[in-house]
Enzyme design. Structure first.
Site, mmCIF file in Angstrom:
data_model
loop_
_atom_site.group_PDB
_atom_site.id
_atom_site.type_symbol
_atom_site.label_atom_id
_atom_site.label_comp_id
_atom_site.label_asym_id
_atom_site.label_seq_id
_atom_site.Cartn_x
_atom_site.Cartn_y
_atom_site.Cartn_z
ATOM 1 N N THR A 76 -121.629 -20.600 146.282
ATOM 2 C CA THR A 76 -122.677 -21.541 145.886
ATOM 3 C C THR A 76 -123.042 -21.363 144.408
ATOM 4 O O THR A 76 -123.140 -22.338 143.653
ATOM 5 C CB THR A 76 -123.921 -21.331 146.779
ATOM 6 O OG1 THR A 76 -123.498 -21.383 148.147
ATOM 7 C CG2 THR A 76 -124.976 -22.359 146.513
ATOM 8 N N SER A 132 -125.805 -14.188 147.492
ATOM 9 C CA SER A 132 -127.090 -14.555 148.086
ATOM 10 C C SER A 132 -127.458 -13.615 149.239
ATOM 11 O O SER A 132 -128.617 -13.545 149.612
ATOM 12 C CB SER A 132 -127.000 -15.983 148.619
ATOM 13 O OG SER A 132 -125.913 -16.085 149.516
ATOM 14 N N GLY A 160 -127.144 -21.861 149.814
ATOM 15 C CA GLY A 160 -126.266 -23.017 149.981
ATOM 16 C C GLY A 160 -126.962 -24.348 150.185
ATOM 17 O O GLY A 160 -126.405 -25.401 149.916
ATOM 18 N N HIS A 165 -119.091 -15.601 153.152
ATOM 19 C CA HIS A 165 -119.379 -15.210 154.541
ATOM 20 C C HIS A 165 -118.207 -15.525 155.477
ATOM 21 O O HIS A 165 -118.073 -14.929 156.533
ATOM 22 C CB HIS A 165 -120.589 -15.984 155.084
ATOM 23 C CG HIS A 165 -121.907 -15.371 154.752
ATOM 24 N ND1 HIS A 165 -122.431 -15.375 153.490
ATOM 25 C CD2 HIS A 165 -122.824 -14.752 155.538
ATOM 26 C CE1 HIS A 165 -123.615 -14.788 153.501
ATOM 27 N NE2 HIS A 165 -123.873 -14.404 154.738
HETATM 28 N N1 DGL Z 1 -122.331 -16.266 150.411
HETATM 29 C C1 DGL Z 1 -122.825 -17.587 150.090
HETATM 30 C C2 DGL Z 1 -121.727 -18.413 149.418
HETATM 31 O O1 DGL Z 1 -120.657 -17.930 149.204
HETATM 32 C C3 DGL Z 1 -123.236 -18.342 151.322
HETATM 33 C C4 DGL Z 1 -124.577 -18.098 151.852
HETATM 34 C C5 DGL Z 1 -125.632 -18.991 151.246
HETATM 35 O O2 DGL Z 1 -125.754 -20.170 151.600
HETATM 36 O O3 DGL Z 1 -126.361 -18.447 150.466
HETATM 37 O O4 DGL Z 1 -121.935 -19.545 149.107
#
Ligand code: DGL
Length: 266
Positions: free
Chosen positions: A75, A11, A43, A188
């Site tokens: 997500t 994302s 998310g 993240h």
């Molecule tokens: N990188 C996203 C994940 O692993 C988190 C960021 C989002 O909420 O898009 O879920």
């Protein structure tokens, strides 16, 4: 030998933590990375929207000459991996399965914590997979919605008071549950690793979901020829801020400029 690239998407920029691992473990592979920076976060969105976005992300990657896709987003992986796999013929690897295998290998007391976005935790995907691997495993899962904005704001230093407070709020129950392994179920979160480790204590093993997915994809690949692979970066919003932030996720400068994609047109 197959020199086609590995497609990786997230994302936003969190998925670069998976690219970092690919660079370390498979330096000869070519990589196409797409970060949907114009529509992050995923998310907090509905499953339907996450699926629509993921389909567009995959359609973009499929325009390149790719041999596999790593969904470096907790997500997307936890909610719609099955749909995306069913619609594509190349190998698609999400973060949930490899991360659960790694967590089961690490735990000694069979108590595993899971943190992720709201959508990831709501899906129950990590617990479901862990329980298929070992029905006796004890799990606790908590969403940590403020972690992504903290990371994106660069507030991940372990001595940052705000970050420490948020970590305490989200992780106190997990620590009290006496886990010895904690799944960082969002790509993240590795940037908060030091701060999370300081709160959880040295006896708790943190599992980096993006890194585990990156290692796992190797099983499905005909590797590229020896030599250094190249990486192209694409984003759906301001490529200039990509240049500013990518290094903190990659652990090294990206070295090339990111290119802008009109992702809604896919
Ligand atoms: N990188 C996203 C994940 O692993 C988190 C960021 C989002 O909420 O898009 O879920």
């Amino acid at each position: 030998m197959d020199n086609r690239a590995i497609g990786v998407f997230d994302s936003g920029l969190g998925g670069l933590t998976a690219v970092r691992q690919l660079h370390l473990a498979m330096p000869n592979e070519n990589i196409i990375y797409f970060g949907d920076t114009g529509r992050v976060p995923y998310g907090s969105r509905s499953r339907r929207t996450v699926l629509n976005y993921a389909r567009q992300d995959v359609a973009f990657l499929n325009q390149h000459h790719i041999k596999a896709i790593v969904i470096a987003c907790g997500t997307v992986s936890s909610q719609v991996l099955g749909d995306i796999k069913a619609e594509n013929t190349i190998p698609i690897v999400g973060v949930v399965e490899p991360t659960c295998y790694a967590a089961m290998r690490k735990t000694k007391n069979n108590r595993i914590g899971i943190i992720g976005t709201k959508g990831t935790v709501r899906s129950g995907a990590y617990e479901a997979k862990l329980h298929t691997l070992d029905p006796s495993v004890h799990t606790i899962a908590r969403p940590c919605p403020l972690f992504v904005p903290l990371v994106e704001a660069g507030r991940f230093q372990p001595d940052d008071r705000v970050t420490q407070l948020v970590i305490e709020e989200y992780l106190a129950e997990i620590r009290d549950f006496d886990v010895d392994t904690l799944i960082l179920g969002c790509t993240h979160y590795p940037l908060l690793r030091e701060a999370i480790q300081a709160f959880m204590g040295d006896t708790v093993t943190l599992i980096d979901s993006g890194a585990e997915a990156a290692k796992y994809v190797r099983k499905f690949l005909d590797p590229a020829q020896p030599g250094k692979g190249s990486t192209e970066y694409y984003v759906s919003d301001d490529p200039d801020s990509f240049d500013e932030y990518a290094e903190m996720f990659l652990g090294e400068p990206a070295g090339v400029r990111a290119q802008l994609v009109e992702i809604a047109s896919y």
